[in-house]
Motif scaffolding. Structure first.
Motif, short mmCIF file in Angstrom:
data_model
loop_
_atom_site.label_atom_id
_atom_site.label_comp_id
_atom_site.label_asym_id
_atom_site.label_seq_id
_atom_site.Cartn_x
_atom_site.Cartn_y
_atom_site.Cartn_z
N LEU A 1 0.81 -1.22 0.00
CA LEU A 1 0.00 0.00 0.00
C LEU A 1 0.84 1.27 0.00
O LEU A 1 0.37 2.33 0.45
N ARG A 2 2.05 1.19 -0.52
CA ARG A 2 2.91 2.37 -0.59
C ARG A 2 2.65 3.15 -1.88
O ARG A 2 2.48 2.56 -2.95
N ARG A 3 2.61 4.47 -1.77
CA ARG A 3 2.47 5.33 -2.94
C ARG A 3 3.82 5.45 -3.61
O ARG A 3 4.78 5.96 -3.03
N LEU A 4 3.89 4.95 -4.84
CA LEU A 4 5.21 4.94 -5.48
C LEU A 4 5.12 5.24 -6.96
O LEU A 4 4.09 5.04 -7.60
N LEU A 5 6.25 5.71 -7.48
CA LEU A 5 6.37 6.04 -8.89
C LEU A 5 7.55 5.27 -9.47
O LEU A 5 8.65 5.28 -8.90
N VAL A 6 7.33 4.62 -10.60
CA VAL A 6 8.41 3.98 -11.35
C VAL A 6 8.70 4.84 -12.58
O VAL A 6 7.79 5.16 -13.34
N PRO B 1 -3.32 -0.07 -7.14
CA PRO B 1 -3.69 1.33 -7.42
C PRO B 1 -2.69 2.36 -6.91
O PRO B 1 -2.73 3.52 -7.37
N THR B 2 -1.82 2.02 -5.98
CA THR B 2 -0.87 3.01 -5.47
C THR B 2 0.41 3.06 -6.31
O THR B 2 1.31 3.86 -6.02
N VAL B 3 0.49 2.23 -7.36
CA VAL B 3 1.68 2.18 -8.21
C VAL B 3 1.42 2.96 -9.50
O VAL B 3 0.42 2.75 -10.18
N ARG B 4 2.35 3.85 -9.83
CA ARG B 4 2.26 4.61 -11.08
C ARG B 4 3.57 4.45 -11.83
O ARG B 4 4.65 4.41 -11.23
#
Length: 304
Positions: free
Chosen positions: A30-35, A75-78
């Motif tokens: 559930l971590r908000r993260l950006l790749v 959903p928290t992965v972008r």
């Protein structure tokens, strides 16, 4: 320009096996993260990857496609298709600016940017790289075992590669591409095992769609081969770790502990950036282990 997106808990630079493995675990946490990924992994020409349990023989491209789909299901992965060009540490975290001019902020950074091979400037070498010019027998040796193989190397590296590849095929020829720098003892040991040593320079690697037919030498001799093993110099594919001040070892790899922590708190490295073990399965395991430590650090910070 400054991105309109909110700060993330984690930015992962590099969307291949290590980066996407980290993204998958962090997304499930559930971590908000950006790749941030530019779609140029070192193995992009390689038709098949091997020794990844349940995925033996799959192409790296297909593996990355599946990994993207699975990581982005959370959903928290972008993920954005872009190149990270600068990374900066601030009092409250880190920022990464991309080639398109966007800047993103996060509490932690994972550098999964991999390595870049500085390919030998021999016509045909780059076109055959990863297809029939190979660097790793653990990745590709079985497919060519028992066949006529060549090694392009010299000195101590040539001797060690010859010993290694000989296990897969005794039909082996060493090409030093110029005067040999092998010791007398090394040369004698290779000759004892019927490994021919050829010093004539290589002028071209004839091939069709990356599959070589052999080597063309300066004396116009054509040596037929199934594959050629070589290890050209490697460098970091990105200088973000140096920008952030991360310590590198004498081989140029980012120095990390067992959980991917670099010398800079909050900056992690995963995959090929810190190890000579350039297998997909190793990179994926690195990414998972690093992600688990990041999640623990964030819990320790927030739950005190």
């Amino acid at each position: 320009m400054e991105s309109s997106f909110p700060a993330y808990e984690v930015i992962i630079v590099g969307g291949s096996a290590a980066g996407l493995s980290a993204a998958l675990l962090l997304g499930r946490s559930l971590r908000r993260l950006l790749v941030i990924d530019n779609g140029k992994p070192a193995n992009r020409q390689t038709p098949h990857s091997h020794s990844f349990l349940t995925r033996d023989g799959i192409s790296p491209t297909e593996l990355n496609t599946i990994a993207r789909e699975q990581a982005l299901a959370y959903p928290t992965v972008r993920l954005i298709d872009d190149t990270a060009v600068t990374a900066t540490q601030h009092a409250t975290g880190f920022s990464v600016t991309t080639e398109t001019g966007n800047t993103y902020r996060a509490d932690r950074i994972v550098l999964a940017t991999g390595l870049k091979d500085e390919l030998w400037p021999i016509p045909g070498f780059a076109e055959c790289w990863g297809i029939s010019v190979l660097h790793c027998p653990y990745c590709h040796g079985y497919e060519v075992h028992g066949q006529a193989l060549g090694i392009l190397a010299n000195g101590d590296a040539a001797f060690e590669m010859s010993r290694l590849i000989y296990h897969w095929s005794p039909r082996l020829t060493l090409f030093t591409n110029g005067p040999s720098t092998l010791s007398v003892e090394q040369a004698e040991k290779l000759q004892k095992h019927q490994i021919e040593i050829i010093e004539t320079p290589i002028t071209e690697i004839p091939h069709q769609n990356g599959q070589l037919s052999g080597l063309l030498l300066a004396d116009q001799t054509h040596y037929p081969l199934t594959a050629l093993f070589s290890r050209p110099p490697i460098v970091q594919a990105s200088d973000l770790a140096r920008q952030l001040g991360c310590v590198h070892n004498e081989l140029g790899f980012v120095q990390v502990d067992d959980f991917g922590r670099t010398s800079i708190p909050g900056v992690f490295a995963a995959g090929d950036t810190h190890t000579m073990m350039r297998q997909v399965v190793v990179a994926a395991a690195n990414g998972l282990r690093t992600a688990a430590m990041i999640n623990k650090e964030l819990i320790d910070e927030y739950f005190n």
